[in-house]
Design a protein around this motif. Structure first.
Motif, mmCIF file in Angstrom:
data_model
loop_
_atom_site.group_PDB
_atom_site.id
_atom_site.type_symbol
_atom_site.label_atom_id
_atom_site.label_comp_id
_atom_site.label_asym_id
_atom_site.label_seq_id
_atom_site.Cartn_x
_atom_site.Cartn_y
_atom_site.Cartn_z
ATOM 1 N N LYS A 138 -8.720 -30.276 16.846
ATOM 2 C CA LYS A 138 -8.803 -31.732 16.451
ATOM 3 C C LYS A 138 -8.987 -31.698 14.816
ATOM 4 C CE LYS A 138 -11.934 -35.428 17.724
ATOM 5 N NZ LYS A 138 -13.233 -35.631 18.565
ATOM 6 N N ARG A 139 -9.758 -30.651 14.338
ATOM 7 C CA ARG A 139 -9.855 -30.557 12.735
ATOM 8 C C ARG A 139 -8.488 -30.581 12.051
ATOM 9 N NH1 ARG A 139 -9.940 -31.754 9.011
ATOM 10 N NH2 ARG A 139 -11.012 -31.078 6.989
ATOM 11 N N VAL A 140 -7.712 -29.833 12.627
ATOM 12 C CA VAL A 140 -6.337 -29.468 12.126
ATOM 13 C C VAL A 140 -5.270 -30.645 12.317
ATOM 14 C CG1 VAL A 140 -6.582 -26.997 11.747
ATOM 15 C CG2 VAL A 140 -5.506 -27.842 13.745
ATOM 16 N N GLY A 141 -5.750 -31.619 12.930
ATOM 17 C CA GLY A 141 -4.922 -32.904 13.400
ATOM 18 C C GLY A 141 -3.995 -32.906 14.426
ATOM 19 N N ILE A 142 -4.407 -32.061 15.596
ATOM 20 C CA ILE A 142 -3.599 -32.248 16.590
ATOM 21 C C ILE A 142 -3.940 -33.202 17.611
ATOM 22 C CG2 ILE A 142 -2.933 -30.687 18.756
ATOM 23 C CD1 ILE A 142 -2.623 -28.425 16.935
ATOM 24 N N PRO A 143 -3.135 -34.109 18.050
ATOM 25 C CA PRO A 143 -3.574 -35.241 18.745
ATOM 26 C C PRO A 143 -3.622 -34.569 20.290
ATOM 27 C CG PRO A 143 -1.195 -35.348 18.305
ATOM 28 C CD PRO A 143 -1.720 -34.300 17.339
ATOM 29 N N ALA A 144 -4.593 -35.045 21.028
ATOM 30 C CA ALA A 144 -5.041 -34.813 22.292
ATOM 31 C C ALA A 144 -5.236 -33.188 22.525
ATOM 32 C CB ALA A 144 -3.748 -35.007 23.506
ATOM 33 N N PRO A 145 -6.251 -32.874 21.590
ATOM 34 C CA PRO A 145 -6.499 -31.409 21.693
ATOM 35 C C PRO A 145 -6.765 -30.583 23.129
ATOM 36 C CG PRO A 145 -8.216 -32.504 20.422
ATOM 37 C CD PRO A 145 -6.977 -33.643 20.958
ATOM 38 N N SER A 147 -5.920 -31.129 26.048
ATOM 39 C CA SER A 147 -4.711 -30.784 26.714
ATOM 40 C C SER A 147 -3.810 -29.793 26.168
ATOM 41 C CB SER A 147 -4.115 -32.025 27.076
ATOM 42 O OG SER A 147 -3.496 -32.675 26.077
ATOM 43 N N ARG A 148 -3.806 -29.748 24.971
ATOM 44 C CA ARG A 148 -3.020 -28.804 24.197
ATOM 45 C C ARG A 148 -3.567 -27.289 24.586
ATOM 46 N NH1 ARG A 148 1.798 -31.117 22.108
ATOM 47 N NH2 ARG A 148 1.075 -33.199 21.228
ATOM 48 N N MET A 149 -4.817 -27.288 24.793
ATOM 49 C CA MET A 149 -5.445 -26.021 24.984
ATOM 50 C C MET A 149 -4.728 -25.035 26.262
ATOM 51 S SD MET A 149 -7.941 -25.299 22.770
ATOM 52 C CE MET A 149 -9.242 -24.298 23.470
ATOM 53 N N ASN A 150 -4.062 -26.034 27.043
ATOM 54 C CA ASN A 150 -3.406 -25.423 28.194
ATOM 55 C C ASN A 150 -1.706 -25.166 27.990
ATOM 56 O OD1 ASN A 150 -5.951 -25.443 29.647
ATOM 57 N ND2 ASN A 150 -5.624 -27.572 30.158
ATOM 58 N N GLN A 151 -1.131 -25.902 26.670
ATOM 59 C CA GLN A 151 0.071 -25.567 26.390
ATOM 60 C C GLN A 151 0.278 -24.037 26.137
ATOM 61 O OE1 GLN A 151 1.008 -29.369 24.425
ATOM 62 N NE2 GLN A 151 2.068 -29.723 26.193
ATOM 63 N N TYR A 152 1.834 -23.853 25.996
ATOM 64 C CA TYR A 152 2.058 -22.730 25.454
ATOM 65 C C TYR A 152 2.894 -22.939 24.391
ATOM 66 C CZ TYR A 152 1.029 -20.301 29.909
ATOM 67 O OH TYR A 152 0.420 -19.609 30.988
ATOM 68 N N PRO A 153 3.044 -21.878 23.341
ATOM 69 C CA PRO A 153 3.665 -22.176 22.056
ATOM 70 C C PRO A 153 4.790 -22.989 22.154
ATOM 71 C CG PRO A 153 2.485 -20.080 22.224
ATOM 72 C CD PRO A 153 2.350 -20.645 23.408
ATOM 73 N N HIS A 154 5.655 -22.658 23.132
ATOM 74 C CA HIS A 154 7.146 -23.150 23.268
ATOM 75 C C HIS A 154 7.094 -24.615 23.481
ATOM 76 C CE1 HIS A 154 6.882 -22.492 27.379
ATOM 77 N NE2 HIS A 154 7.591 -23.587 27.518
ATOM 78 N N GLU A 155 6.078 -25.192 23.901
ATOM 79 C CA GLU A 155 5.853 -26.627 24.174
ATOM 80 C C GLU A 155 5.510 -27.406 22.787
ATOM 81 O OE1 GLU A 155 4.155 -27.320 28.073
ATOM 82 O OE2 GLU A 155 3.422 -25.221 27.945
ATOM 83 N N GLY A 159 5.575 -27.770 13.200
ATOM 84 C CA GLY A 159 4.490 -28.321 12.615
ATOM 85 C C GLY A 159 3.354 -28.065 13.339
ATOM 86 N N MET A 160 3.113 -28.465 14.554
ATOM 87 C CA MET A 160 2.291 -28.274 15.461
ATOM 88 C C MET A 160 1.563 -26.971 15.667
ATOM 89 S SD MET A 160 0.699 -31.085 16.729
ATOM 90 C CE MET A 160 1.377 -32.409 16.382
ATOM 91 N N ARG A 161 2.864 -25.945 15.855
ATOM 92 C CA ARG A 161 2.513 -24.408 15.969
ATOM 93 C C ARG A 161 1.729 -24.156 14.539
ATOM 94 N NH1 ARG A 161 8.338 -23.188 17.032
ATOM 95 N NH2 ARG A 161 8.579 -24.058 19.051
#
Lengths: 336, 324
Positions: A138-145, A147-155, A159-161
């Motif tokens: 959240k601090r680095v500006g990722i929306p919906a943090p 749900s992102r926790m369960n995603q893989y880098p390729h998704e 910029g998000m990576r």
């Protein structure tokens, strides 16, 4: 003035190659103060990334710091054992890389990779680490943090990576962050977001930042102090305004007039002649003299010392010799 | 430019879609709209810049108008001849007129071929020169791009990035084309070498009266080199204007944001940067209406519904925006 957190003293990093032992960094000395941003600029092969990897203790197996010292908070990093260095890395010093896709592990989720340093260094439980991970994203500006926790880098997008990389690097509140071309692979609008983010984080966490880049625009936006490297040597060292407004070394000047200015329609492009020397090339005297428009007899035979242009500004160039004598003479006269 | 604004290459409503296949039957599920309706007249002797972020279709546009990609829709009119439906054989005389310089010169040179062979190959395909004449011409080309005769028998790996790009340029100008697509020709080079190659491109243009389509994401280089600039976003045209007008008075909110995002090599120049939220949407699933509305700071409801029309707001200055 706060004292320096990291100081590097006449460091030589050499590589074992089939052509023998080749120095990629030839006697670099600099320091980073608390809360300061130091930019290392130069073109490919100048040794800027190798300098960073030497500090991190992450040199490839054929590379080694053969001379000099690296001191971080009164500890000599070169005398630490691998295990001690590992405790320091990720905890007190972190690094972010140019290409987040190769730095992140593709087979683990973002959550796994962000929990890992928290569980190792801060001894958090998995649950606590998960919570902290969400906060960091959240601090680095990722929306919906969450749900992102369960995603893989390729998704994630580029910029998000890079944001995830930054979140991981910041997870243990490091005192020093080393960023190797963190925005080079990104588009300009995303690059602007990441630069803003780094500036914000630096202020909030009061950490020091070593930023490696070849983009003079990025340097002007983020740096407090700048060192310019050429062919393994630090050829100029000064505050950001000294480097941009009063560059001393002909290479620094050439570098600045090689970047087309977006705001100036009549900008005169003035390229540096010649090409970058190879690591194995033997150059006598000043390493820049084959490409230097002002090269003199002396430059071909004797390597120049660092001359002071101002208390915080030095450059390795014989052209400054006369000037320094003049200035020093003046200064002495005024103190007497 | 020779005063008169003569159209060399007219690109009319060009579209290039790539199919996305899926499912067990590998049916076409969707299309990636890489280039989605580009119309622009390229004038004789000018350098037209095409800028945009990665994935905006700028490189595909360059490849499509050279006939390296098959057109999905639209017309290509070169010097008055409509070449859009032409077969490979029919295209050959036109390919002599149009050449390309690639981003990565190492990938575009054959590692098993000496530089001399690579240059002679162009003459073998397009001319009837004898072996001796070919060699002479190849050496003349090497000298013209700032290399020497000694380089003739060397292999690509023996050169630095900048020198390789010079070889790529020598190949492109070998048979005196009139039109060259430069696809990020200096992006892979270090700044000091980049400046040398930019100079070379400028000199050659003057000498041979070349017309360039200059594809780049580096807005500083584009300002320095181009006469007019086309800004693309998700395969569509956003703004087209003469270079100084575009940089000093950008009208489309995307162009504004793009220009304000560039870090300036000037210390203490604090600017009001327009922060764009979010990332580039996928070209396989572009937003409805104006492609930029998802990130646009001034978007209204109708921007999501209707695609803005391409209109001239001043002489030679075109935009596609509902709100400006």
């Amino acid at each position: 003035m706060s004292e320096s957190i990291l100081s590097v003293n006449s460091m030589v990093t050499a590589f074992k190659t089939k052509d023998g032992l080749l120095p990629a960094v030839r006697g670099a000395s600099f320091s980073v103060k608390k809360g300061e941003t130091l930019c290392i600029v130069g073109e490919s092969g100048c040794g800027k990334s190798i300098t960073a990897l030497s500090i991190m203790g992450l040199l490839p197996s054929n590379g080694k710091v053969t001379e000099g010292s690296i001191t971080f908070e009164n500890k000599n990093l070169l005398s630490l054992k691998q295990e001690e260095l590992r405790k320091l890395r990720g905890n007190d010093i972190s690094m972010i890389f140019q290409e987040p896709m190769t730095a992140l592990n593709p087979v683990f989720t973002v959550g796994y990779q962000i929990r890992e340093p928290l569980m190792i260094h801060q001894k958090l439980s998995k649950k606590e680490a998960h919570q902290k991970g969400i906060e960091l994203l959240k601090r680095v500006g990722i929306p919906a943090p969450a749900s992102r926790m369960n995603q893989y880098p390729h998704e994630l997008s580029g910029g998000m990576r890079q944001r995830v990389m930054i979140a991981i690097a910041l997870s243990c509140n490091p005192k020093l962050l080393v960023a190797d071309e963190p925005t080079t692979a990104l588009d300009v609008t995303i690059q602007a977001q990441i630069i803003d983010l780094l500036n914000d984080l630096k202020r909030d966490f009061n950490m020091s930042l070593i930023m490696i880049t070849h983009d003079m625009g990025v340097v002007a936006e983020i740096a407090d102090r700048v060192i310019v490297m050429y062919a393994g040597e630090i050829i100029e060292n000064g505050t950001v305004s000294e480097i941009f407004n009063n560059p001393q070394h002909p290479y620094t000047r050439g570098l600045l007039s090689s970047v087309p200015n977006v705001d100036d329609p009549d900008f005169h492009l003035n390229p540096i002649a010649g090409t970058l020397p190879l690591l194995s090339e033997k150059i006598s005297g000043c390493r820049f003299h084959p490409r230097c428009p002002h090269a003199m007899e002396k430059c071909r035979s004797v390597s120049p010392d660092a001359f002071q242009a101002a208390p915080t500004h030095s450059a390795r160039c014989w052209l400054m010799e006369d000037e320094e004598v003049r200035q020093h003479g003046g200064q002495r006269a005024s103190t007497v | 430019m020779a005063g008169s604004a003569q159209v060399l290459y007219s690109v009319k409503g060009v579209k290039k879609y790539y199919p996305v296949k899926g499912g067990i039957l590998r049916r076409i599920k969707n299309h990636v709209k890489a280039v989605d309706g580009i119309s622009v007249d390229i004038l004789k002797g000018e350098t037209l810049g095409v800028v945009g972020e990665s994935g905006c279709g700028k490189s595909t546009l360059g490849r499509t108008i050279l006939g390296l990609e098959q057109l999905t829709e639209g017309n290509l009119v070169y010097n008055g001849t409509n070449i859009s439906g032409y077969s490979k054989k029919e295209l050959k005389p036109f390919k002599k007129e149009m050449q390309m310089i690639f981003q990565d010169p190492y990938a575009s040179l054959n590692p098993k071929q000496t530089v001399g062979e690579a240059l002679e190959e162009v003459f073998i395909i397009h001319t009837n020169l004898s072996g001796k004449e070919r060699r002479e011409n190849a050496i003349r080309l090497l000298k013209e791009v700032g290399l020497t005769e000694e380089h003739f028998d060397r292999y690509p790996h023996e050169f630095s990035g900048g020198q390789r790009q010079r070889i790529g340029i020598a190949r492109a100008i070998a048979i005196n084309p009139s039109f060259i697509v430069c696809d990020e020709p200096v992006s892979a080079l270090d700044v000091s070498v980049q400046a040398q190659v930019i100079k070379l491109l400028q000199d050659l243009q003057k000498k041979h009266e070349l017309t360039y389509l200059f594809v780049s994401h580096d807005l500083g280089v584009v300002r320095h080199l181009c006469n007019r600039v086309l800004v693309m976003y998700l395969g569509q045209m956003v703004e087209l204007a003469p270079v100084d007008r575009l940089y000093e008075n950008p009208v489309h909110p995307y162009t504004e944001a793009l220009l304000s995002s560039i870090p300036r090599p000037v210390v203490g120049a604090k600017r009001d940067r327009i922060r764009l939220q979010g990332d580039l949407p996928s070209p396989a699933n572009p937003p409805t209406g104006c492609p930029f509305h998802t990130r646009c700071p001034i978007a209204k409801d109708h921007c999501a519904a209707e695609r803005p029309e391409w209109r001239e707001i001043e002489e030679g200055h075109y935009i596609a925006c509902h709100e400006r």
